[in-house]
Design an enzyme around this catalytic site. Structure first.
Site, mmCIF file in Angstrom:
data_model
loop_
_atom_site.group_PDB
_atom_site.id
_atom_site.type_symbol
_atom_site.label_atom_id
_atom_site.label_comp_id
_atom_site.label_asym_id
_atom_site.label_seq_id
_atom_site.Cartn_x
_atom_site.Cartn_y
_atom_site.Cartn_z
ATOM 1 N N HIS A 87 0.813 -1.230 0.000
ATOM 2 C CA HIS A 87 0.000 0.000 0.000
ATOM 3 C C HIS A 87 0.842 1.274 0.000
ATOM 4 O O HIS A 87 0.312 2.352 -0.260
ATOM 5 C CB HIS A 87 -0.919 0.049 1.227
ATOM 6 C CG HIS A 87 -1.937 -1.051 1.271
ATOM 7 N ND1 HIS A 87 -2.809 -1.280 0.233
ATOM 8 C CD2 HIS A 87 -2.215 -1.976 2.223
ATOM 9 C CE1 HIS A 87 -3.589 -2.316 0.550
ATOM 10 N NE2 HIS A 87 -3.246 -2.757 1.744
ATOM 11 N N ALA A 88 2.131 1.169 0.332
ATOM 12 C CA ALA A 88 2.940 2.386 0.446
ATOM 13 C C ALA A 88 2.973 3.114 -0.896
ATOM 14 O O ALA A 88 3.187 2.511 -1.945
ATOM 15 C CB ALA A 88 4.352 2.044 0.901
#
Ligand SMILES: [Zn+2]
Length: 595
Positions: free
Chosen positions: A132-133
């Protein structure tokens, strides 16, 4: 040193791994490494690759320098005001946050380096998969995107990457980072963003610019169980590997898709996870010379699920069957801790039994099938529709493109490709030449007709027309009509484009007595593209429109009941000279109702 075929895959794990820790209450707990590593070692994992923090230069291959500076600030001053996604909530600051997150990134980078250097074939990073980063923002327990960094490293070496994300959450960070890169095909199976974080991952998200069609999403209904999840996986992932012809696989095996996971609502068992891991192993050998980095991803039933899921992935990479039972000593050792966290008892079997059902609740299967049909339409070219990989694979047959100055011979073939011909790169939308040849051969055996342009023994142009085969969309009204044939593929190698060769081939193909009383339907979607040098989607659709119109096709409106391909499509129909005028497609008469 070169990886020996019998060398077991290494596990990326070391003292840094457990320092990625948002605090005692946080669901992504380093406590999972205790039972997880013990189970991996019990299975025979005897080589560990301890991660070290990635350098700022390395992190800045996908992250903004300003973001790295912010993470460093939180790392020493956890009282800083919230910024860049770091603050109270999913991604709270903790002392040493930068170094710990950089070490997760460093672990995946080191594994990719070892794979690229040939020291490892497969590697498994259980603490990796922080998908998700974003380039300048932490999100969903993820600070630095280790999988994106590993992919970027492979791209810097000129390799094509297939990224398969099986976590219950959409792999949004990886998709965003490679949105415009056609050399990275991402496919994510996840619980629909209508119900779950991060709220993205819909079929309409297909990639930007020239990469349209290389980002594939299958948002599944809550409650989806093994059967429907595996149907999506098996119908998409092997075909996408053939389409993309990757040099390396990067995969994320989040076990939060399991029925017992406390944070999400898919209902998989470890049976489906193991099937998927074994399939990915096969694909890595078939397409990518075994180059495969697998990561652990999410998973919040740390005791009953995560350990076993890791064991299944590693066993698939080790080419070992999984023992039936988990070790008694392991169950005994972790029983109290598991009970304390409400995740007891530890299961005696690696593969779940009837306690995790095979089938989804009523209604779910139908909605998942409709979603899958859309994803297939947007990503799988007609040449591979209904394709069975094992039956269709041809001999490796890609040839270097001859000089574009050489004379081209045009000819038609009815039942088999002449022996000895090689296929020019970019002629078909299937990246793997052996699979492309195999699929053309199957179509010819089933009554299709090919028109070829050949220069110096290499196929530099191809038109394939045949009866529609097993359909993505069984309800497609066009293809259910009698005396309809499908324009399966039209393609010309890059040096021959814009010289009228495709138009010449298409006219030649249609000038065929057997087609005189037929309708021929051509559909261009995002999937019909040169996998190596794709044009932008508007250019692709524009070229298809001009080519079809030039050959006498009439563009039609979408048919009622047909799947709407995400990203847009051109559908056009050619009517043979002996087709009854009442049955002809004409601009004034559309849409045609199903016949
Ligand atoms: Zn393998």
């Amino acid at each position: 040193m070169v990886a020996s075929p019998r060398q077991l895959p290494s596990v990326v794990y070391g003292p840094w791994s457990t320092r990625y820790d948002f605090g005692g209450w946080h669901p992504l707990t380093p406590r999972r490494f205790g039972p997880g590593l013990e189970l991996l070692r019990a299975l025979g994992a005897d080589r560990e690759l301890p991660p070290e923090p990635a350098t700022d230069d390395e992190l800045e291959r996908v992250h903004a320098p300003e973001y790295v500076r912010i993470v460093r600030r939180f790392s020493v001053d956890t009282g800083s005001p919230p910024a860049a996604g770091i603050g109270p909530g999913d991604d709270p600051p903790f002392a040493g946050m930068h170094e710990a997150a950089a070490a997760v990134a460093g672990g995946s980078l080191a594994a990719m380096e070892a794979i690229l250097a040939g020291r490892e074939a497969h590697a498994f990073h259980p603490g990796g998969g922080l998908h998700h980063a974003m380039p300048a923002r932490a999100s969903g327990f993820c600070v630095y995107n280790d999988v994106a960094l590993a992919i970027a490293r492979a791209r810097a070496a000129g390799l094509r990457v297939l990224y398969v994300d099986l976590d219950v959450h959409h792999g949004d960070g990886v998709q965003a980072i490679f949105w415009d890169d056609p050399g990275v095909l991402t496919v994510s199976l996840h619980e629909s963003g209508r119900h779950l974080f991060p709220g993205t991952g819909f079929v309409e998200e297909i990639g930007g610019a020239v990469a349209a069609g290389t980002k594939v999403n299958v948002p599944l209904e809550p409650g989806t169980a093994d059967r429907d999840w595996l149907a999506a996986f098996e119908r998409l992932v092997p075909v996408l590997a053939a389409v993309h012809a990757p040099d390396v696989l990067v995969t994320q095996h989040g076990s939060d898709s399991h029925a017992w996971d406390p944070l999400a609502n898919l209902a998989l068992s470890t049976r489906a996870m193991e099937r998927a891991a074994r399939r990915l192993d096969t694909l890595s050998h078939r397409y990518a010379a075994g180059r495969w980095l697998a990561t652990g991803g999410g998973g919040y039933d740390a005791y009953r699920v995560v350990s076993r899921a890791w064991g299944l992935v590693w066993s698939a990479q080790a080419h070992r069957s999984v023992p039936e039972r988990t070790p008694l000593a392991w169950r005994t050792r972790w029983a109290d801790e598991a009970r304390r966290y409400g995740q007891a008892p530890l299961p005696p079997h690696y593969l779940d039994g009837e306690e995790v059902a095979e089938t989804s609740p009523p209604g779910v299967a139908g909605r998942d099938a409709a979603t899958l049909a859309q994803a297939l339409r947007a990503s799988v070219p007609a040449l591979l529709r209904g394709w069975e990989a094992e039956a269709a694979r041809g001999i490796p047959a890609e040839g270097p493109l001859p000089s574009a100055d050489l004379p081209v011979t045009i000819g038609r073939v009815g039942d088999a490709l002449p022996a000895g011909l090689r296929l020019g790169r970019g002629v078909t939308p299937v990246g793997d030449a052996a699979d492309a040849i195999g699929a053309v051969s199957v179509a010819l055996r089933e009554g299709g007709r090919a028109t070829l342009a050949i220069a110096d023994g290499v196929i530099v142009g191809l038109v394939l027309i045949g009866r529609p085969r097993q359909l993505v969309d069984p309800a497609d009204p066009w293809l259910l009509r009698p005396r309809v044939e499908e324009l399966v593929t039209v393609g010309v190698a890059a040096p021959w484009r814009r010289h009228g060769l495709a138009a010449r081939l298409l006219r030649e193909a249609l000038d065929e007595p057997a087609l005189a009383d037929r309708l021929v339907v051509g559909m261009a979607t995002t999937a019909e593209r040169d996998p190596f040098e794709p044009a932008s989607l508007p250019e692709r659709l524009g070229a298809a429109r001009r080519l079809l119109a030039g050959a006498g096709f009439v563009e039609t409106a979408p048919q009622p009941g047909a799947v709407t391909p995400p990203g847009g499509a051109v559908t056009a129909v050619w009517s043979g000279p002996r087709v009854d005028p009442a049955d002809r497609e004409s601009p004034s008469r559309r849409p045609i109702p199903p016949g």
